[in-house]
Scaffold this motif. Structure first.
Motif, PDB file in Angstrom:
ATOM      1  N   VAL A  52      55.617  61.631  12.028  1.00 12.57           N
ATOM      2  CA  VAL A  52      56.983  61.336  12.462  1.00 12.57           C
ATOM      3  C   VAL A  52      57.623  60.252  11.601  1.00 12.57           C
ATOM      4  CG1 VAL A  52      58.368  60.413  14.365  1.00 12.57           C
ATOM      5  CG2 VAL A  52      56.602  62.114  14.819  1.00 12.57           C
ATOM      6  N   TYR A  53      56.938  59.116  11.462  1.00 11.33           N
ATOM      7  CA  TYR A  53      57.533  58.001  10.722  1.00 11.33           C
ATOM      8  C   TYR A  53      57.670  58.292   9.235  1.00 11.33           C
ATOM      9  CZ  TYR A  53      57.664  54.911  14.727  1.00 11.33           C
ATOM     10  OH  TYR A  53      57.966  54.345  15.927  1.00 11.33           O
ATOM     11  N   PHE A  54      56.627  58.849   8.620  1.00  8.11           N
ATOM     12  CA  PHE A  54      56.734  59.158   7.199  1.00  8.11           C
ATOM     13  C   PHE A  54      57.773  60.243   6.959  1.00  8.11           C
ATOM     14  CE2 PHE A  54      52.362  57.290   6.501  1.00  8.11           C
ATOM     15  CZ  PHE A  54      52.824  56.241   5.735  1.00  8.11           C
ATOM     16  N   GLY A  55      57.862  61.202   7.852  1.00  9.66           N
ATOM     17  CA  GLY A  55      58.893  62.227   7.720  1.00  9.66           C
ATOM     18  C   GLY A  55      60.286  61.638   7.812  1.00  9.66           C
ATOM     19  N   SER A  56      60.474  60.704   8.736  1.00  4.42           N
ATOM     20  CA  SER A  56      61.778  60.039   8.878  1.00  4.42           C
ATOM     21  C   SER A  56      62.120  59.232   7.638  1.00  4.42           C
ATOM     22  CB  SER A  56      61.771  59.120  10.103  1.00  4.42           C
ATOM     23  OG  SER A  56      61.527  59.859  11.265  1.00  4.42           O
ATOM     24  N   LEU A  57      61.136  58.491   7.152  1.00  7.52           N
ATOM     25  CA  LEU A  57      61.381  57.680   5.959  1.00  7.52           C
ATOM     26  C   LEU A  57      61.642  58.549   4.729  1.00  7.52           C
ATOM     27  CD1 LEU A  57      58.711  54.895   6.533  1.00  7.52           C
ATOM     28  CD2 LEU A  57      61.192  54.644   6.680  1.00  7.52           C
ATOM     29  N   LYS A  58      60.911  59.642   4.590  1.00  9.16           N
ATOM     30  CA  LYS A  58      61.149  60.548   3.458  1.00  9.16           C
ATOM     31  C   LYS A  58      62.531  61.171   3.560  1.00  9.16           C
ATOM     32  CE  LYS A  58      57.041  62.694   3.773  1.00  9.16           C
ATOM     33  NZ  LYS A  58      56.013  63.720   3.535  1.00  9.16           N
ATOM     34  N   GLY A  59      62.915  61.554   4.764  1.00 12.27           N
ATOM     35  CA  GLY A  59      64.228  62.152   4.955  1.00 12.27           C
ATOM     36  C   GLY A  59      65.356  61.190   4.625  1.00 12.27           C
ATOM     37  N   ALA A  60      65.101  59.886   4.819  1.00 11.01           N
ATOM     38  CA  ALA A  60      66.106  58.874   4.509  1.00 11.01           C
ATOM     39  C   ALA A  60      66.077  58.478   3.040  1.00 11.01           C
ATOM     40  CB  ALA A  60      65.887  57.640   5.383  1.00 11.01           C
ATOM     41  N   GLY A  61      65.107  59.010   2.290  1.00  5.10           N
ATOM     42  CA  GLY A  61      65.042  58.727   0.867  1.00  5.10           C
ATOM     43  C   GLY A  61      64.125  57.577   0.476  1.00  5.10           C
ATOM     44  N   ASP A  62      63.360  57.050   1.418  1.00  7.87           N
ATOM     45  CA  ASP A  62      62.469  55.920   1.142  1.00  7.87           C
ATOM     46  C   ASP A  62      61.135  56.417   0.588  1.00  7.87           C
ATOM     47  OD1 ASP A  62      61.571  53.353   0.967  1.00  7.87           O
ATOM     48  OD2 ASP A  62      61.530  52.959   3.113  1.00  7.87           O
ATOM     49  N   THR A  63      61.201  57.193  -0.474  1.00  7.82           N
ATOM     50  CA  THR A  63      60.001  57.836  -1.014  1.00  7.82           C
ATOM     51  C   THR A  63      59.145  56.892  -1.844  1.00  7.82           C
ATOM     52  OG1 THR A  63      61.311  58.643  -2.859  1.00  7.82           O
ATOM     53  CG2 THR A  63      60.999  60.142  -0.989  1.00  7.82           C
ATOM     54  N   ALA A 108      49.871  54.110   9.964  1.00  6.30           N
ATOM     55  CA  ALA A 108      50.828  54.221  11.067  1.00  6.30           C
ATOM     56  C   ALA A 108      51.522  52.884  11.317  1.00  6.30           C
ATOM     57  CB  ALA A 108      50.120  54.702  12.333  1.00  6.30           C
ATOM     58  N   VAL A 109      50.767  51.807  11.273  1.00  6.20           N
ATOM     59  CA  VAL A 109      51.350  50.473  11.460  1.00  6.20           C
ATOM     60  C   VAL A 109      52.326  50.166  10.330  1.00  6.20           C
ATOM     61  CG1 VAL A 109      50.810  47.996  11.465  1.00  6.20           C
ATOM     62  CG2 VAL A 109      49.445  49.567  12.846  1.00  6.20           C
ATOM     63  N   ALA A 110      51.938  50.440   9.089  1.00  9.07           N
ATOM     64  CA  ALA A 110      52.813  50.182   7.942  1.00  9.07           C
ATOM     65  C   ALA A 110      54.096  51.001   8.034  1.00  9.07           C
ATOM     66  CB  ALA A 110      52.075  50.490   6.639  1.00  9.07           C
ATOM     67  N   ALA A 111      53.984  52.256   8.397  1.00 13.71           N
ATOM     68  CA  ALA A 111      55.175  53.105   8.506  1.00 13.71           C
ATOM     69  C   ALA A 111      56.080  52.624   9.630  1.00 13.71           C
ATOM     70  CB  ALA A 111      54.760  54.554   8.730  1.00 13.71           C
ATOM     71  N   GLY A 118      64.255  48.666   8.707  1.00  7.49           N
ATOM     72  CA  GLY A 118      65.529  49.343   8.499  1.00  7.49           C
ATOM     73  C   GLY A 118      66.032  49.374   7.076  1.00  7.49           C
ATOM     74  N   ARG A 119      65.194  49.083   6.104  1.00  6.22           N
ATOM     75  CA  ARG A 119      65.650  49.134   4.708  1.00  6.22           C
ATOM     76  C   ARG A 119      66.085  50.537   4.313  1.00  6.22           C
ATOM     77  NH1 ARG A 119      61.308  45.233   1.688  1.00  6.22           N
ATOM     78  NH2 ARG A 119      61.960  43.334   2.753  1.00  6.22           N
ATOM     79  N   TRP A 120      65.584  51.528   4.995  1.00  6.43           N
ATOM     80  CA  TRP A 120      65.933  52.915   4.695  1.00  6.43           C
ATOM     81  C   TRP A 120      67.402  53.194   4.978  1.00  6.43           C
ATOM     82  CZ3 TRP A 120      67.596  55.312   9.128  1.00  6.43           C
ATOM     83  CH2 TRP A 120      67.190  54.731  10.335  1.00  6.43           C
TER      84      TRP A 120
END
Length: 128
Positions: A52-63, A108-111, A118-120
């Motif tokens: 969930v978290y990595f998918g959200s971050l990837k979707g926001a461009g935080d690759t 999971a903690v890092a994500a 909120g940098r994304w």
């Protein structure tokens, strides 16, 4: 729900694989299998947070962050601990599952922390 089934019904799930001519050796296999199902339950629950978290971050461009955390965690939480366990002769199915579980937990903690910061929100994937 599946993780809960692995915990609550681990014995009956292992019994599905009991050979018809099983003897005392299956008792050991069953005991180890029950513990392994507990590991799988914890791992899958933690990994669902990662998805969930990595998918959200990837979707926001935080690759870039995702690349760093996956690479760093892979080396420092998987490769080096497994090499250390092997060097000291401590590798077993249990210690390896502990390493894997700690790895997925730290990711999971890092994500989660990255998502909370909120940098994304400031990443622009399309320039105006």
């Amino acid at each position: 729900p599946i993780a809960l089934c692995f915990v609550l019904f681990s014995g009956p799930l292992m019994d599905i694989f009991r050979p018809s001519d099983s003897g005392a050796e299956f008792v050991e296999v069953r005991a180890i299998g029950v513990i392994l199902l507990y590991y799988v339950a914890v791992y899958s629950l933690l990994d669902s947070f990662n998805i969930v978290y990595f998918g959200s971050l990837k979707g926001a461009g935080d690759t870039f962050f995702i690349m760093l955390i996956l690479g760093g965690a892979g080396v420092f939480c998987l490769v080096l601990p497994v090499l250390a366990l092997k060097h000291f002769g401590l590798q077993s199915v249990h210690t390896l599952w502990w390493v894997l579980t700690v790895y997925v937990m730290l990711m999971a903690v890092a994500a989660r922390l990255r998502f909370q910061k909120g940098r994304w929100r400031n990443i622009r994937m399309i320039e105006n």
